[in-house]
Design a protein around this motif. Structure first.
Motif, PDB file in Angstrom:
ATOM      1  N   ARG A 282       0.839  -1.204   0.000  1.00  0.00           N
ATOM      2  CA  ARG A 282       0.000   0.000   0.000  1.00  0.00           C
ATOM      3  C   ARG A 282       0.880   1.263   0.000  1.00  0.00           C
ATOM      4  NH1 ARG A 282      -5.435   1.219   1.734  1.00  0.00           N
ATOM      5  NH2 ARG A 282      -5.696   3.457   1.420  1.00  0.00           N
ATOM      6  N   GLU A 286       0.926   4.132  -2.898  1.00  0.00           N
ATOM      7  CA  GLU A 286       0.602   5.523  -2.603  1.00  0.00           C
ATOM      8  C   GLU A 286       1.771   6.450  -2.932  1.00  0.00           C
ATOM      9  OE1 GLU A 286      -0.592   5.453   1.462  1.00  0.00           O
ATOM     10  OE2 GLU A 286      -2.656   4.830   1.016  1.00  0.00           O
ATOM     11  N   ASP A 287       3.001   6.019  -2.612  1.00  0.00           N
ATOM     12  CA  ASP A 287       4.159   6.847  -2.953  1.00  0.00           C
ATOM     13  C   ASP A 287       4.335   6.944  -4.460  1.00  0.00           C
ATOM     14  OD1 ASP A 287       4.668   7.368  -0.349  1.00  0.00           O
ATOM     15  OD2 ASP A 287       6.429   6.082  -0.161  1.00  0.00           O
ATOM     16  N   ARG A 290       1.939   9.579  -5.531  1.00  0.00           N
ATOM     17  CA  ARG A 290       2.424  10.916  -5.157  1.00  0.00           C
ATOM     18  C   ARG A 290       3.537  11.372  -6.112  1.00  0.00           C
ATOM     19  NH1 ARG A 290       2.167   8.472   0.189  1.00  0.00           N
ATOM     20  NH2 ARG A 290       0.327   9.267   1.305  1.00  0.00           N
ATOM     21  N   PHE A 337      -8.800   5.881  -1.297  1.00  0.00           N
ATOM     22  CA  PHE A 337      -7.540   6.034  -2.036  1.00  0.00           C
ATOM     23  C   PHE A 337      -7.516   7.416  -2.693  1.00  0.00           C
ATOM     24  CE2 PHE A 337      -4.552   5.383  -5.556  1.00  0.00           C
ATOM     25  CZ  PHE A 337      -3.521   4.707  -4.922  1.00  0.00           C
ATOM     26  N   PHE A 338      -6.756   8.351  -2.094  1.00  0.00           N
ATOM     27  CA  PHE A 338      -6.626   9.709  -2.614  1.00  0.00           C
ATOM     28  C   PHE A 338      -7.989  10.352  -2.874  1.00  0.00           C
ATOM     29  CE2 PHE A 338      -2.454   7.955  -3.336  1.00  0.00           C
ATOM     30  CZ  PHE A 338      -1.591   9.014  -3.095  1.00  0.00           C
TER      31      PHE A 338
END
Length: 894
Positions: A282, A286-287, A290, A337-338
């Motif tokens: 996860r 996510e990184d 980003r 998620f975002f």
């Protein structure tokens, strides 16, 4: 060398590895001419005498493999091969094999005239008489036209997958069945041609297949294979091709700048201790998103700064299996998620499908390159395959267990193509990111092994920096904002500076007229004889012409036609628009300096400085080892096996690759310099050792000599003519990458972190022509304070504003001065520089070019009653707010 090689290389703008491949083919045609009557063994022996890497053709006909790394341009090279063989040797018939439907369709498009990537663009002979394209879908219907004697060149494009499936099913391929049009099978027709040349794209994909064995029966006179991976994967491991005549591996393509620079990415101080595999997964995902968002902003900023089209990047997630892919799809589409931002921007490519369904899915995926297509995340179980020629893959998140070598090989293969065709010098635009928190050090160690063909960058992400969302801030002129003009290609990452400014025309119908007037004024800049500067726009006859053009272009609104609204006062709107334009613009002409009559140039004879040129002897053992392992330096050593007659020829051959060196004009000088170089090496090496060094380090030696040649360049012309092509130029918009959370700072206040000045965006100006600006140093900020106080108007020019160039070595580079300011009687071009850079060679060359430009601009301005230009080169430590602009001009003006 065949003159057609030079001509085709120039017309098609071939890169060095493509050109060298064409030179090798030219040599093959000389030493082993192909033909139906040629003896296979004799051809192999002739080729081996100069190209020892070719151990065997591995086919029943001469077949040679050109192994070029992904992204270097194999399709364009195929176009060069066909152009050369047809124009230089009269070969008319070609058969191109594709490994799958995607590449098959791509090849058909690339060989079709008037398509974006047409491979023959620039070949004049094909512009008037394009080759006939026969495909696996239309050959039966078009076969009758093949006997037309007027058709010079015929290119057959077939998909091997179809032939493979029919052979495996026990059926004879359709191409071998009787055709009623020609009285024989199309296969027999091709096999009977005296000059058929076979080109195999991505040949590793079908090299040992039954279909290719069937193709052997075509009996072509020559086979040309292209692939980035010259080996066949078997249960016993990878078996290398035996017919590789030229190998240009990925490591070399990276060092030469033809593909993106791959980087493995981790998080600062990352430790997997205490984290479950799901938590690590996860975090990586996510990184990756980003980083993707940051890259998206950097790409837009670069595109706006350079005037290029905006590239929309996408992120590739590699899942373990289809079940895992479905779980990832569900997560990314969720609000957790975002905030659900990617709900409609993700697609899943189901790798469980095969055959036609898989091909159709790949076709859908290819659309992610289009900026109008919303997809930004692609979930895939397998890596992208050949034919996915996307240039906008920038971030890869591998979530499938694999060792470091597999991760490297799979992760970099498909994401390396550059969106603009070449490196830009902007790291975010030139880099491919592989998110590998838990494998970071392992991958770095693997990439740094002595036998690794590549070197990976390491990128460490800071958690605080990751949390800062960035945006592209577009700073168009205050004038454009007041007129209601919007920047082109606005995206979700675009922020427009200065939006709070009052509109010059509050009524919509007046805004419409003003925008038309604005467009007319911008086009009038191309008529310097009629309108030498912006103040000429106020002349009654010019305003009358603008009004007339606006009336012709304006489409009245429906309410106006029905008499429900008043017609705007077009004359008044035009007059006010002109007034605003002259107030909110600095008059910058476009100046061209062209030579009169014949221009002669060259290099004066001189003695090279060779003391530091000390290459060690190259041993035979090292040579052989390099050829086997394909390390980077081998390419320069092998050079495809071409052996020069004299050692001096290696130096001369390397030098003529530079654009500013003509062999015909400089042959005597080149051989003089080459002789000096050979004598230098022979002072400490034997003749044979010298030859090997020259061959191994040819490019580096040529570059070393070329740099010294620039100090002895001369140019002679009967005179130069200054041409003003535009009386004034529209001020270009600027673009900056900034933190979305940090608003612009008041430029009166010095920031705390002066060492990182370029990250700040400033506003609060009174006389600047733009709402926001960035400064590269504290001295620039202080100079802005002076200009905002002492000038009538000022700004920092965007790239391309002046079209002002200076010569550095063989290159003509663009110079963009730091500031432009206008006072009551002068327009200044200002350049603040650190004290220790004032006598720097580049600074002085730029100064010379700028002073000359100002002189030419002054002559033009004074001829029409305008203001003269002056250049000011100011040391940083002389800039303080108690100094006036007038004092700086007196002390440092030129």
């Amino acid at each position: 060398m065949n003159r057609q090689v030079n001509a085709i290389s120039g017309r098609l703008s071939l890169r060095p590895p493509q050109r060298l491949s064409l030179e090798i083919l030219d040599r093959i045609m000389e030493i082993a001419p192909p033909g139906k009557e040629a003896v296979l063994g004799a051809q192999l022996a002739a080729i081996q005498s100069e190209f020892p890497t070719v151990a065997d053709f591995e086919r029943d006909f001469p077949s040679l493999c050109f192994a070029l790394a992904t992204g270097v341009g194999k399709t364009r090279l195929m176009g060069a091969f066909i152009s050369y063989l047809h124009l230089a040797h009269g070969i008319d018939n070609f058969f191109v094999l594709a490994p799958n439907l995607t590449i098959y369709n791509k090849l058909i498009a690339d060989f079709t005239p008037n398509t974006p990537k047409y491979v023959f663009k620039g070949i004049a002979e094909f512009a008037t008489d394009a080759p006939a394209i026969v495909t696996g879908d239309n050959y039966e219907g078009t076969a009758v036209t093949l006997f037309d004697a007027l058709l010079r060149c015929k290119i057959n494009i077939f998909n091997i997958s179809k032939i493979n499936s029919e052979v495996r099913g026990g059926k004879s391929p359709r191409i071998k069945r009787l055709s009623e049009y020609i009285g024989q099978s199309y296969f027999d027709y091709l096999a009977g041609l005296p000059d058929l040349v076979l080109l195999m794209d991505e040949s590793h994909r079908y090299r040992a297949s039954a279909g290719v064995r069937a193709i052997n029966e075509l009996k072509p006179i020559l086979g040309l294979e292209l692939t980035a991976t010259p080996f066949v994967e078997t249960s016993r491991g990878a078996i290398p091709f035996k017919n590789v005549i030229y190998d240009y591996p990925l490591g070399k393509a990276m060092s030469d700048g033809f593909v993106k620079e791959p980087a493995v990415v981790t998080r600062k101080n990352f430790s997997p201790a205490g984290m479950s595999p799901q938590e690590i997964e996860r975090l990586k995902l996510e990184d990756g998103v980003r980083l993707h968002e940051s890259v998206k902003v950097e790409l837009e900023t670069y595109a706006r700064e350079s005037g290029k089209s905006i590239v929309k990047p996408f992120l590739l997630v590699i899942a373990r299996d289809t079940t895992h892919a479905g779980q990832l799809m569900q997560l990314i589409r969720s609000d957790a998620f975002f905030e659900g931002r990617y709900r409609d921007k993700v697609i899943q490519v189901d790798s469980s499908r095969t055959g036609r369904e898989e091909e159709e899915m790949i076709e859908r995926l290819l659309q992610v390159e289009a900026t109008s297509e919303p997809t930004e995340i692609v979930i895939h179980v397998n890596m992208l395959k050949e034919g996915w020629d996307v240039t906008n893959l920038y971030t890869i998140v591998p979530l499938r267990a694999a060792n470091a070598r597999i991760l490297i090989e799979q992760s970099i293969g498909r994401g390396l193509r550059l969106p603009y065709g070449k490196r830009t010098g902007v790291m975010a635009v030139d880099r491919l990111n592989i998110i590998a928190h838990d494998k970071f050090q392992e991958i770095i160690d693997e990439a740094n092994r002595p036998d690794s063909a590549i070197r990976l960058q390491g990128v460490v992400l800071d958690e605080a920096a990751l949390g800062q969302k960035t945006v592209t801030v577009v700073s168009q002129t205050n004038l454009a904002t007041k007129l209601g003009v919007k920047p082109q290609q606005a995206t979700g990452s675009t922020t427009l500076a200065g939006q709070g400014q009052a509109q010059a025309f509050p009524k919509p119908e007046e805004q419409h007229v003003a925008k038309i007037a604005w467009d007319v004024i911008r086009k009038l800049e191309n008529q310097p004889q009629l309108i030498p500067d912006i103040h000429s726009l106020k002349k009654p006859e010019i305003q009358a012409a603008i009004i007339k053009t606006v009336e012709e272009q304006r489409q009245p609104a429906q309410l106006e036609l029905e008499g429900m609204t008043e017609k705007p006062d077009i004359a008044a709107v035009v007059a006010k628009t002109v007034e605003l334009f002259t107030e909110q613009t600095i008059n910058i002409p476009r100046i061209l300096v062209t030579p009169k009559g014949e221009v002669k140039s060259g290099f004066k004879p001189f003695t090279l400085s060779l003391e530091t040129l000390k290459y060690p002897a190259v041993s035979d053992e090292l040579w052989i080892q390099h050829l086997r392992t394909h390390q980077t330096e081998v390419l320069a050593l092998n050079r495809g096996g071409i052996e020069e007659v004299r050692p001096e020829d290696y130096v001369v051959s390397g030098l003529v690759d530079f654009d500013d060196i003509s062999y015909d004009d400089h042959a005597d000088l080149l051989y003089n310099l080459a002789a000096q170089t050979v004598r230098h090496f022979q002072t400490y090496l034997s003749k044979e050792e010298t030859r090997k060094v020259l061959r191994c380090y040819q490019r580096d030696i040529a570059r070393f000599i070329h740099v010294q040649m620039q100090d002895h360049y001369w140019e002679d012309a009967a005179g130069y003519e200054v041409i003003v092509s535009k009386g004034y130029t529209e001020l270009k918009e600027s673009a900056y990458t900034c933190s979305a959370a940090e608003p612009p700072m008041d430029y009166h206040v010095s920031p705390v972190d002066k060492s990182n000045m370029a990250k700040y965006l400033f506003n609060g100006f009174t006389r600047c022509l733009y709402p926001v600006q960035k400064f590269d140093s504290e001295a620039e900020r202080r100079l802005a304070l002076i200009l905002d106080r002492d000038s009538l108007k000022w700004f920092k020019p965007a790239k391309g504003q002046f079209q002002l160039f200076y010569r550095h070595g063989a290159d003509h580079l663009e110079y963009q001065p730091d500031f432009v300011a206008e006072t009551a009687d002068t327009i200044f071009m200002l350049e603040p520089k650190a004290r220790n850079q004032m006598e720097d060679e580049i600074v002085l060359v730029k100064k010379e070019a700028a002073v000359q430009w100002c002189a030419n601009a002054s002559n033009h301005a004074l001829s029409s009653g305008g203001k003269p230009w002056r250049y000011i080169l100011i040391p940083h430590d002389e800039i303080s707010t108690n100094i006036t602009l007038d004092a700086l001009a007196k002390r440092f003006g030129l």
